[in-house]
Design a protein around this motif. Structure first.
Motif, PDB file in Angstrom:
ATOM      1  N   MET A  17      -2.254  16.795   8.012  1.00  0.00           N
ATOM      2  CA  MET A  17      -3.543  17.443   8.102  1.00  0.00           C
ATOM      3  C   MET A  17      -3.422  18.946   7.837  1.00  0.00           C
ATOM      4  SD  MET A  17      -6.752  17.159   8.952  1.00  0.00           S
ATOM      5  CE  MET A  17      -8.058  18.128   9.597  1.00  0.00           C
ATOM      6  N   LEU A  18      -2.541  19.590   8.611  1.00  0.00           N
ATOM      7  CA  LEU A  18      -2.371  21.031   8.442  1.00  0.00           C
ATOM      8  C   LEU A  18      -1.780  21.367   7.077  1.00  0.00           C
ATOM      9  CD1 LEU A  18      -2.653  23.807   9.722  1.00  0.00           C
ATOM     10  CD2 LEU A  18      -0.369  23.528  10.663  1.00  0.00           C
ATOM     11  N   ASP A  19      -0.870  20.531   6.594  1.00  0.00           N
ATOM     12  CA  ASP A  19      -0.278  20.800   5.284  1.00  0.00           C
ATOM     13  C   ASP A  19      -1.316  20.664   4.176  1.00  0.00           C
ATOM     14  OD1 ASP A  19      -0.400  18.075   5.743  1.00  0.00           O
ATOM     15  OD2 ASP A  19       1.364  17.625   4.534  1.00  0.00           O
ATOM     16  N   ASP A  20      -2.314  19.800   4.349  1.00  0.00           N
ATOM     17  CA  ASP A  20      -3.394  19.685   3.367  1.00  0.00           C
ATOM     18  C   ASP A  20      -4.250  20.949   3.342  1.00  0.00           C
ATOM     19  OD1 ASP A  20      -2.619  17.125   2.639  1.00  0.00           O
ATOM     20  OD2 ASP A  20      -3.930  16.170   4.119  1.00  0.00           O
ATOM     21  N   VAL A  21      -4.525  21.490   4.512  1.00  0.00           N
ATOM     22  CA  VAL A  21      -5.318  22.721   4.599  1.00  0.00           C
ATOM     23  C   VAL A  21      -4.565  23.877   3.952  1.00  0.00           C
ATOM     24  CG1 VAL A  21      -6.328  24.388   6.198  1.00  0.00           C
ATOM     25  CG2 VAL A  21      -6.546  21.949   6.661  1.00  0.00           C
TER      26      VAL A  21
ATOM     27  N   GLU B  42      -2.248  23.667   1.689  1.00  0.00           N
ATOM     28  CA  GLU B  42      -2.186  23.424   0.244  1.00  0.00           C
ATOM     29  C   GLU B  42      -3.488  23.832  -0.436  1.00  0.00           C
ATOM     30  OE1 GLU B  42      -1.651  19.771  -2.935  1.00  0.00           O
ATOM     31  OE2 GLU B  42      -1.318  19.389  -0.810  1.00  0.00           O
ATOM     32  N   ILE B  43      -4.605  23.496   0.157  1.00  0.00           N
ATOM     33  CA  ILE B  43      -5.908  23.847  -0.423  1.00  0.00           C
ATOM     34  C   ILE B  43      -6.083  25.363  -0.441  1.00  0.00           C
ATOM     35  CG2 ILE B  43      -8.398  23.725  -0.056  1.00  0.00           C
ATOM     36  CD1 ILE B  43      -7.940  20.840   0.958  1.00  0.00           C
ATOM     37  N   LEU B  44      -5.749  26.023   0.661  1.00  0.00           N
ATOM     38  CA  LEU B  44      -5.898  27.480   0.715  1.00  0.00           C
ATOM     39  C   LEU B  44      -4.993  28.182  -0.295  1.00  0.00           C
ATOM     40  CD1 LEU B  44      -6.185  28.140   4.555  1.00  0.00           C
ATOM     41  CD2 LEU B  44      -7.980  28.328   2.836  1.00  0.00           C
ATOM     42  N   LEU B  45      -3.741  27.757  -0.383  1.00  0.00           N
ATOM     43  CA  LEU B  45      -2.830  28.371  -1.359  1.00  0.00           C
ATOM     44  C   LEU B  45      -3.285  28.096  -2.785  1.00  0.00           C
ATOM     45  CD1 LEU B  45       0.704  27.848   0.197  1.00  0.00           C
ATOM     46  CD2 LEU B  45      -0.498  29.990  -0.175  1.00  0.00           C
ATOM     47  N   ASP B  46      -3.818  26.900  -3.017  1.00  0.00           N
ATOM     48  CA  ASP B  46      -4.319  26.562  -4.342  1.00  0.00           C
ATOM     49  C   ASP B  46      -5.476  27.480  -4.721  1.00  0.00           C
ATOM     50  OD1 ASP B  46      -4.360  25.027  -6.708  1.00  0.00           O
ATOM     51  OD2 ASP B  46      -6.031  23.836  -5.924  1.00  0.00           O
ATOM     52  N   ILE B  47      -6.383  27.690  -3.806  1.00  0.00           N
ATOM     53  CA  ILE B  47      -7.528  28.564  -4.070  1.00  0.00           C
ATOM     54  C   ILE B  47      -7.066  29.998  -4.310  1.00  0.00           C
ATOM     55  CG2 ILE B  47      -9.579  29.606  -3.026  1.00  0.00           C
ATOM     56  CD1 ILE B  47     -10.054  26.879  -1.646  1.00  0.00           C
TER      57      ILE B  47
END
Length: 87
Positions: free
Chosen positions: A1-5, A7-12
């Motif tokens: 869960m936290l790793d998905d968040v 990943e999304i933030l770093l991607d953005i």
């Protein structure tokens, strides 16, 4: 869960930084800072690959990290020379 968040933030953040670093509408000092952010992120990934390779005694990973570092250096030198010619 936290790793998905994360990943999304770093991607953005990294996608936005790459777009802004290439945009002529963004002032040059901001583009340099964003380019430095991208460089630090790429070096962190390469360093992590090299560290895991050294820690696990994997010659393939160490060579892969070295090739990535050399390739990134060549691309950066070409980009700087291209910018200096245009200037």
């Amino acid at each position: 869960m936290l790793d998905d968040v994360i990943e999304i933030l770093l991607d953005i953040v990294l996608d936005g930084a790459m777009e802004a670093a290439n945009s002529p509408k963004v002032p040059m000092p901001i583009r340099i800072i964003l380019g430095g952010l991208i460089l630090v992120a790429a070096l962190a990934v390469i360093g992590l690959i090299a560290w895991v390779g050294i820690d696990s005694e994997s010659t393939v990973l160490v060579i892969f990290a070295a090739v990535l570092l050399i390739g990134m250096t060549i691309l950066m030198i070409r980009k700087i020379k291209k910018y200096q010619r245009e200037k």
